[in-house]
Design an enzyme around this catalytic site. Sequence first.
Site, short mmCIF file in Angstrom:
data_model
loop_
_atom_site.label_atom_id
_atom_site.label_comp_id
_atom_site.label_asym_id
_atom_site.label_seq_id
_atom_site.Cartn_x
_atom_site.Cartn_y
_atom_site.Cartn_z
N PRO A 2 0.81 -1.22 0.00
CA PRO A 2 0.00 0.00 0.00
C PRO A 2 0.85 1.27 0.00
O PRO A 2 1.93 1.32 0.58
CB PRO A 2 -0.79 -0.08 1.31
CG PRO A 2 -0.72 -1.51 1.72
CD PRO A 2 0.58 -2.02 1.20
N LYS A 33 -2.54 -5.40 5.85
CA LYS A 33 -1.21 -5.61 5.25
C LYS A 33 -0.14 -5.43 6.32
O LYS A 33 -0.34 -4.68 7.28
CB LYS A 33 -0.97 -4.59 4.13
CG LYS A 33 -1.97 -4.64 3.00
CD LYS A 33 -1.64 -5.74 2.03
CE LYS A 33 -2.54 -5.65 0.80
NZ LYS A 33 -2.13 -6.57 -0.24
N ILE A 65 -2.73 -3.09 -3.83
CA ILE A 65 -3.09 -4.27 -4.61
C ILE A 65 -4.14 -5.06 -3.83
O ILE A 65 -3.92 -5.41 -2.68
CB ILE A 65 -1.85 -5.16 -4.86
CG1 ILE A 65 -0.79 -4.40 -5.66
CG2 ILE A 65 -2.24 -6.46 -5.57
CD1 ILE A 65 0.55 -5.11 -5.75
#
Length: 118
Positions: A2, A33, A65
């Site tokens: 990120p 994440k 993503i």
Amino acid sequence: MPFVELDTSLPAERLPPGLAQTLCAAAADILGKPAERVNVTVRSGLPMVLSGSAEPCAQLVVSSIGVVGTAEQNQRHSSRFFDVLTAQLGLGPERIVIRFYPLEPWQIGKNRTVMTFL
């Protein structure tokens, strides 16, 4: 991986110490994440106009993503990011806007290649 970019018209001295680290930890938690993969940029003291007003404001851009690709995901993320930003910046939610951008692995270069091959 990120990317979190905060632009604000607030001067640097009005930002809490360690804001980049706070945003990093918050983004890791919100997006699910590892913090080691989160990249944060904070830019302060910018000339900005939000909704036609030059009153203090902020814009957050979140790119990643696989975790910012749907309205349902971003609605949950938005709520949590707004909680963090209003608390950290002392701004009302009407003075903050968030933009979400889904990324593909081939759009991020790292270690002389792209994430597709890592």
